[in-house]
Design a protein around this motif. Structure first.
Motif, PDB file in Angstrom:
ATOM      1  N   LYS A 107     -15.189   0.693  -1.690  1.00 59.09           N
ATOM      2  CA  LYS A 107     -14.297   1.678  -2.301  1.00 59.09           C
ATOM      3  C   LYS A 107     -14.124   1.454  -3.799  1.00 59.09           C
ATOM      4  O   LYS A 107     -13.395   2.192  -4.471  1.00 59.09           O
ATOM      5  N   HIS A 112       0.836  -1.218   0.000  1.00 59.63           N
ATOM      6  CA  HIS A 112       0.000   0.000   0.000  1.00 59.63           C
ATOM      7  C   HIS A 112       0.858   1.250   0.000  1.00 59.63           C
ATOM      8  O   HIS A 112       0.630   2.196  -0.774  1.00 59.63           O
ATOM      9  N   LYS A 150      -4.914   4.673  -4.317  1.00 56.84           N
ATOM     10  CA  LYS A 150      -5.920   3.607  -4.293  1.00 56.84           C
ATOM     11  C   LYS A 150      -5.924   2.864  -5.620  1.00 56.84           C
ATOM     12  O   LYS A 150      -6.124   3.464  -6.674  1.00 56.84           O
TER      13      LYS A 150
END
Length: 223
Positions: A91, A36, A42
C-alpha cells in the motif's frame, strides 16, 4: 474463601485472536485499530516506538505484525494479520520500528506516530492484559482512556464553535456527557475531541450527525 470477580468472560478465556499472546498480539492489534480509526485515512509514514517488554520481544511475539494490522484496520482475529507488514508495503506505507531503552509505567507500551502530508497524529497505547488496552496520550495530551465506557472521538478542524456544535448533537438526543477532553496540534490545525457518555443508545444516529458537521474529518465510536 476469597471471591473472584471478573469484568467479562474475556478475563477468563481471553480474546479471539490470531497470534500467541493476548497482551502482545490481541492488545497490540487493538491499539493499532484505535489509532487507525482516529487518524481516519491511510498514512504515508508510520513510526512505532516500543518500550520494555514490547521492545524486547516484538518480533518473536508478533507485536509488530499486530500493531501494523490494527493500523490497517484489522481486528485481532483477522486472518490477514500475519501478512500485515507485506500489505502495508504494498500500500506504499513506510513503517519503522524503534525499540526504546527508556523505562515507562507499563511494560507493554507503544507510541505510534502517523504522518500524511501535514496531517500528524501521535498516540501512546498500553496493552494491559487479556487483549484489553488503554490510551494514555494523544498528541502529547496525557489521559487515561480505557475504552470500557461508550466513547466518541472526533478529529476536526480547530475553528470557532466546534465544541458547541458537537455537544449540541448529544444534548438534542438527551445523551449525557460524562467526561470530555479537547486537544489540538496547534491553533487552527487539527483538533481531537474525546467524549465519554453514559449510554450506548443511538450510536449510529450520533455518528451520522457528528460526521455531517462542517469541519469534522472523522468520528468514531469505541467501548
Amino acid at each position: 474463601m476469597t471471591e473472584l470477580r471478573f469484568k467479562s468472560v474475556f478475563d477468563i478465556i481471553g480474546p479471539v485472536m490470531v497470534g500467541p499472546s493476548s497482551s502482545h498480539t490481541a492488545g497490540a492489534a487493538r491499539i493499532g485499530k484505535v489509532v487507525h480509526d482516529i487518524f481516519g485515512e491511510k498514512p504515508e509514514k508510520v513510526t512505532i516506538h516500543l518500550y520494555e517488554s514490547f521492545a524486547k520481544t516484538y518480533r518473536g511475539h508478533g507485536t509488530d505484525i499486530a500493531l501494523v494490522g490494527g493500523l490497517l484496520g484489522m481486528e485481532p482475529d483477522d486472518e490477514r494479520l500475519s501478512d500485515s507488514l507485506k500489505i502495508a508495503y504494498e500500500k506504499g506505507i513506510k513503517v519503522a520500528f524503534v525499540p526504546e531503552s527508556k523505562e515507562v509505567d507499563h511494560p507493554n507500551t507503544a507510541k505510534i506516530k502517523l504522518v500524511k502530508g501535514d496531517h500528524n497524529l501521535t498516540v501512546t497505547g498500553v496493552s494491559i492484559g487479556g487483549g484489553n488496552i488503554q490510551i494514555s496520550e494523544i498528541n502529547g495530551f496525557k489521559m487515561s482512556l480505557s475504552l470500557g465506557t461508550p466513547t466518541y472521538i472526533t478529529v476536526h478542524q480547530d475553528v470557532s464553535g466546534m465544541i458547541a456544535k458537537v455537544t449540541d448533537v448529544f444534548s438534542n438526543l438527551n445523551i449525557n456527557i460524562g467526561t470530555m477532553t479537547v486537544t489540538r496540534a496547534s491553533k487552527g490545525e487539527k483538533a481531537i475531541m474525546i467524549i465519554e457518555v453514559d449510554e450506548r443508545r443511538q450510536r449510529d444516529e450520533i455518528l451520522q450527525k457528528l460526521r455531517a458537521l462542517p469541519n469534522v474529518d472523522s468520528a468514531t465510536y469505541f467501548e
